[in-house]
Scaffold this motif. Structure first.
Motif, mmCIF file in Angstrom:
data_model
loop_
_atom_site.group_PDB
_atom_site.id
_atom_site.type_symbol
_atom_site.label_atom_id
_atom_site.label_comp_id
_atom_site.label_asym_id
_atom_site.label_seq_id
_atom_site.Cartn_x
_atom_site.Cartn_y
_atom_site.Cartn_z
ATOM 1 N N GLU A 277 0.820 -1.213 0.000
ATOM 2 C CA GLU A 277 0.000 0.000 0.000
ATOM 3 C C GLU A 277 0.852 1.260 0.000
ATOM 4 N N LYS A 278 1.951 1.257 0.753
ATOM 5 C CA LYS A 278 2.813 2.441 0.818
ATOM 6 C C LYS A 278 3.441 2.743 -0.538
ATOM 7 N N ASP A 279 3.699 1.697 -1.336
ATOM 8 C CA ASP A 279 4.258 1.911 -2.671
ATOM 9 C C ASP A 279 3.263 2.630 -3.573
ATOM 10 N N LEU A 280 1.997 2.306 -3.397
ATOM 11 C CA LEU A 280 0.962 2.907 -4.236
ATOM 12 C C LEU A 280 0.713 4.367 -3.890
ATOM 13 N N ARG A 281 1.297 4.832 -2.772
ATOM 14 C CA ARG A 281 1.101 6.212 -2.338
ATOM 15 C C ARG A 281 2.305 7.102 -2.638
ATOM 16 N N VAL A 282 3.291 6.561 -3.317
ATOM 17 C CA VAL A 282 4.477 7.352 -3.643
ATOM 18 C C VAL A 282 4.086 8.509 -4.565
ATOM 19 N N GLU A 283 4.475 9.706 -4.178
ATOM 20 C CA GLU A 283 4.147 10.884 -4.981
ATOM 21 C C GLU A 283 5.000 10.929 -6.242
#
Length: 367
Positions: A277-283
Motif C-alpha cells: 500500500e505504501k508503494d501505491l502512495r508514492v508521490e
C-alpha cells in the motif's frame, strides 16, 4: 614412297601432334585449375582496393588456395569476371574451386570485423539498456550524455516528444527493442541515433490507416507509445495485449485512475517482488494509482505488437484485471470492483504466501 603418300603421312603426323598438344594443354589447364588439396584450416587473403587480378592471383597461389596464378588470371578473363570483385579481407579454405573463389569475391563475402552487438529486449527501460551497454564497454555516463545531446530529425517519432519537465527520461520508449550491430569503435551518439531511427522504420510496418486510428482515440504518437509501454510491461501472453489495451482505454474514457503496477515499478531502481500500500502512495506523476490519465511518457520500450494493440484495442466492458498466480502470467478480468476482488481471491488460491495479495495490501484506490 610416292609424294601423295608422303603428304598423307605428314598430315597425319601434324594431326597427331595437334591432338597431342591439345590433350596436353587440356590436361595442363585442368590440373592447373583443379582445386588445391582440401583443408579445414581457413586462410586469410587480403584484397586491398586498387589491387589487380594478377596480384590477387599471386597471393591466392602463395596461400595455397590455387595451383597456378597465371591460369587463374586467364580463367577469370575468359569468364568475363574481375570487374565486380570487392575489396576486403577474405577467409577461404583450401579446396575451393576457381568458380567458388570468384563467387566469394563477387559477393564481397569478406571477414566481418568484430564489433559491438546489442540486443534490447521488449519492455526494457533506458536504465536497463544502459546496464547492458556497460557490459560492452559503453559507460552509462557517456550513454546518458548522448541521450541528452540527441537531436531528433524533423518528422521522426522522437521529434514529437513534448517539452514536459515531468518526463523521467526524454527518450524512454523511443529506443526500439531490437538486435543491433555496430563497428567496435561506435560511440554512444551513434547507438542512440540508430535505435531511435529503428522506431521510425518499424512504425511503417503498422497497418495502413494507423494514424487515423490514433486520431480516433484522441491520442498523440507520444501518448500512443506511452499506452503501448504500459501494455508491454503488463502483458506476458500475446493473446491478451489487445484485451488489456481495451481495459486501459475503458478506464481512460471513464476518467478513472489506470492503477497499473508497472508505473509504480518504474519509480524504483530495481523491480520489486511485491508492491505494498505504501508503494501505491508514492508521490510521482507516473503513479497511476494517484493520478488520472496516462503517465507523462512511456515507461519502457514497447514492441510493435504492443503499439498495434494500443491503436486497435479489443472491445470489452472490462475495467479490471489481476495477474493469475498459477505461473501462466495470464490475467483474470472483471467488469466491476466486486468481481475484481473475487478474482484476486481466486488468484490467491494458487499463490505462494510471498506473492499473495490482500485487500489491505493492494486493491482499488478510492477515487
Amino acid at each position: 614412297m610416292t609424294l601423295k603418300r608422303f603428304w598423307i603421312w605428314g598430315l597425319l603426323l601434324i594431326i597427331c601432334l595437334a591432338v597431342g598438344l591439345t590433350v596436353g594443354l587440356a590436361l595442363y589447364v585442368s590440373r592447373g585449375l583443379a582445386p588445391s588439396p582440401a583443408s579445414e584450416t581457413p586462410v586469410r587473403v587480403a584484397f586491398p582496393s586498387g589491387t589487380g587480378v594478377g596480384e590477387l592471383a599471386a597471393e591466392l597461389q602463395q596461400k595455397g588456395l590455387i595451383r597456378d596464378a597465371r591460369l587463374f588470371r586467364y580463367y577469370v578473363k575468359y569468364k568475363g569476371e574481375g570487374g565486380r570483385f570487392q575489396a576486403g579481407e577474405y577467409e577461404m579454405r583450401p579446396g575451393l574451386t576457381s568458380d567458388a573463389i570468384i563467387a566469394m569475391l563477387n559477393q564481397g563475402d569478406t571477414v566481418k570485423e568484430a564489433g559491438l552487438r546489442l540486443t534490447v529486449p521488449e519492455g526494457f527501460t533506458i536504465r536497463q539498456i544502459a546496464e547492458k551497454l556497460q557490459q560492452s564497454g559503453i559507460e552509462p555516463a557517456a550513454f546518458e550524455a548522448a541521450l541528452k545531446r540527441f537531436v531528433a530529425p524533423q518528422g521522426s517519432a522522437a521529434a514529437g516528444i513534448p517539452s514536459d519537465p515531468n518526463l523521467k527520461a526524454r527518450l524512454e520508449g523511443y529506443l526500439y527493442p531490437d538486435t543491433y550491430e555496430w563497428k567496435k569503435d561506435a560511440g554512444a551518439d551513434e547507438l542512440v541515433a540508430t535505435m531511435a531511427a529503428q522506431l521510425d522504420k518499424r512504425l511503417q510496418e503498422l497497418p495502413e490507416g494507423w494514424r487515423q486510428a490514433m486520431d480516433t482515440h484522441g491520442l498523440t504518437l507520444h501518448q500512443t507509445l506511452t499506452l503501448a509501454s504500459l501494455i508491454e510491461r503488463e502483458v506476458a501472453a500475446e493473446e491478451e495485449r489487445a484485451l488489456v489495451s481495451g481495459v486501459i482505454h475503458n478506464r481512460l474514457k471513464q476518467n478513472k485512475q489506470l492503477e497499473i503496477d508497472a508505473t509504480i515499478q518504474y519509480l524504483f531502481d530495481k523491480q520489486k517482488e511485491r508492491l505494498f500500500e505504501k508503494d501505491l502512495r508514492v508521490e510521482s506523476p507516473y503513479n497511476t494509482y494517484l493520478n488520472r490519465g496516462l503517465p507523462p511518457g512511456p515507461i519502457a520500450s514497447p514492441s510493435l505488437a504492443s503499439i498495434q494493440a494500443a491503436l486497435y484495442p479489443q472491445e470489452t466492458k472490462y475495467l479490471f484485471y489481476v495477474t493469475k498466480k498459477d505461473g501462466s502470467r495470464k490475467h483474470l478480468f472483471a467488469e466491476t470492483f466486486e468481481e475484481h476482488k473475487k478474482n484476486i481471491a481466486e488468484s490467491n488460491k494458487t499463490a505462494s504466501p510471498l506473492t499473495r495479495e490482500t485487500e489491505s495490501e493492494k486493491v482499488e484506490v478510492p477515487e
